[in-house]
Design a protein around this motif. Structure first.
Motif, short mmCIF file in Angstrom:
data_model
loop_
_atom_site.label_atom_id
_atom_site.label_comp_id
_atom_site.label_asym_id
_atom_site.label_seq_id
_atom_site.Cartn_x
_atom_site.Cartn_y
_atom_site.Cartn_z
N SER A 72 -5.98 -1.49 20.04
CA SER A 72 -5.32 -0.85 18.90
C SER A 72 -3.98 -1.50 18.57
O SER A 72 -3.46 -1.31 17.47
CB SER A 72 -5.12 0.64 19.17
OG SER A 72 -4.22 0.82 20.25
N HIS A 74 -3.49 -4.76 18.31
CA HIS A 74 -3.75 -5.97 17.54
C HIS A 74 -2.75 -7.08 17.87
O HIS A 74 -2.10 -7.65 16.99
CB HIS A 74 -3.73 -5.69 16.03
CG HIS A 74 -4.78 -4.72 15.59
ND1 HIS A 74 -6.06 -5.09 15.36
CD2 HIS A 74 -4.71 -3.39 15.37
CE1 HIS A 74 -6.77 -4.02 15.00
NE2 HIS A 74 -5.96 -2.98 15.01
N ARG A 89 1.02 -4.03 16.74
CA ARG A 89 1.11 -3.02 15.69
C ARG A 89 1.61 -1.69 16.25
O ARG A 89 1.23 -1.28 17.32
CB ARG A 89 -0.26 -2.79 15.06
CG ARG A 89 -0.82 -3.98 14.35
CD ARG A 89 -0.87 -3.75 12.85
NE ARG A 89 -1.46 -4.89 12.20
CZ ARG A 89 -2.68 -4.91 11.70
NH1 ARG A 89 -3.44 -3.84 11.77
NH2 ARG A 89 -3.12 -5.99 11.11
N ASN A 91 1.60 0.98 13.81
CA ASN A 91 0.55 1.65 13.06
C ASN A 91 0.04 0.65 12.03
O ASN A 91 0.32 -0.54 12.15
CB ASN A 91 1.04 2.96 12.43
CG ASN A 91 2.08 2.77 11.36
OD1 ASN A 91 2.45 1.65 11.00
ND2 ASN A 91 2.58 3.87 10.83
N ASN A 92 -0.67 1.10 11.02
CA ASN A 92 -1.21 0.16 10.04
C ASN A 92 -0.13 -0.51 9.20
O ASN A 92 -0.34 -1.56 8.62
CB ASN A 92 -2.20 0.87 9.11
CG ASN A 92 -3.49 1.18 9.81
OD1 ASN A 92 -3.83 0.53 10.79
ND2 ASN A 92 -4.20 2.18 9.33
N GLN A 93 1.05 0.12 9.10
CA GLN A 93 2.10 -0.39 8.23
C GLN A 93 3.19 -1.17 8.97
O GLN A 93 3.70 -2.15 8.46
CB GLN A 93 2.74 0.77 7.48
CG GLN A 93 3.76 0.34 6.46
CD GLN A 93 4.32 1.52 5.69
OE1 GLN A 93 3.98 2.66 5.96
NE2 GLN A 93 5.17 1.24 4.74
N ARG A 95 4.97 -3.17 12.48
CA ARG A 95 4.67 -3.94 13.67
C ARG A 95 5.97 -4.30 14.39
O ARG A 95 7.03 -4.39 13.78
CB ARG A 95 3.88 -5.21 13.35
CG ARG A 95 4.63 -6.24 12.57
CD ARG A 95 3.76 -7.43 12.28
NE ARG A 95 4.47 -8.40 11.44
CZ ARG A 95 3.91 -9.43 10.90
NH1 ARG A 95 2.62 -9.64 11.07
NH2 ARG A 95 4.60 -10.26 10.16
N HIS A 117 4.83 -4.40 7.79
CA HIS A 117 3.84 -5.47 7.80
C HIS A 117 3.56 -6.05 6.42
O HIS A 117 3.21 -7.21 6.28
CB HIS A 117 2.55 -4.93 8.42
CG HIS A 117 1.47 -5.95 8.61
ND1 HIS A 117 1.63 -7.04 9.43
CD2 HIS A 117 0.24 -6.05 8.08
CE1 HIS A 117 0.51 -7.76 9.41
NE2 HIS A 117 -0.34 -7.19 8.60
N TYR A 118 3.74 -5.25 5.38
CA TYR A 118 3.35 -5.69 4.04
C TYR A 118 4.51 -6.08 3.16
O TYR A 118 4.35 -6.28 1.99
CB TYR A 118 2.52 -4.59 3.37
CG TYR A 118 1.25 -4.34 4.13
CD1 TYR A 118 0.21 -5.25 4.08
CD2 TYR A 118 1.11 -3.23 4.96
CE1 TYR A 118 -0.95 -5.06 4.80
CE2 TYR A 118 -0.05 -3.03 5.67
CZ TYR A 118 -1.07 -3.94 5.59
OH TYR A 118 -2.21 -3.77 6.31
#
Length: 119
Positions: A72, A74, A89, A91-93, A95, A117-118
């Motif tokens: 999880s 990554h 990471r 979470n998804n957003q 890192r 991250h984005y």
């Protein structure tokens, strides 16, 4: 637990084979206090909780290759303009970006940034 100060870098010595250091004050404050003193680095409580959890996982491994056990996270080595850094990471957003180096039997994990991250 003892805190080491190397110039402007704060480090916390946790395990025999791993040393976690924070290159920026706000990263250290987030880990130990859960909040930062500056208004530029404000995060939701859930992000702070996950950040602390991931740093504790970084502390628990002996070397970065052991991070592959935690799918999880990554774990990856970054390329391009961030070559030489590694990341996991939160979470998804978000890192955590860090550098590792070996000094004898000790692996030093120097956390450089908690980034979106984005962006």
């Amino acid at each position: 637990m003892r805190i080491l100060k190397k110039g402007s870098t704060f480090a916390a010595r946790f395990a025999l084979n791993m040393e976690i250091s924070f290159e920026k004050d706000y990263l250290r404050e987030l880990f130990y206090d859960g909040v930062t003193s500056d208004k530029q680095h404000r995060y939701q409580p859930d992000i702070v909780k996950r950040y602390v959890r991931v740093v504790n996982i970084l502390d628990s491994v002996d070397q970065p290759i052991d991070l592959f056990r935690y799918r999880s996270l990554h774990y990856e080595k970054l390329v391009g303009d961030k070559a030489g850094l590694e990341s996991v990471r939160v979470n998804n957003q978000y890192r955590i970006e860090f550098k590792t180096s070996a000094e004898g039997d000790i692996t030093i994990c120097s956390i450089t940034d908690l980034s979106n991250h984005y962006k």
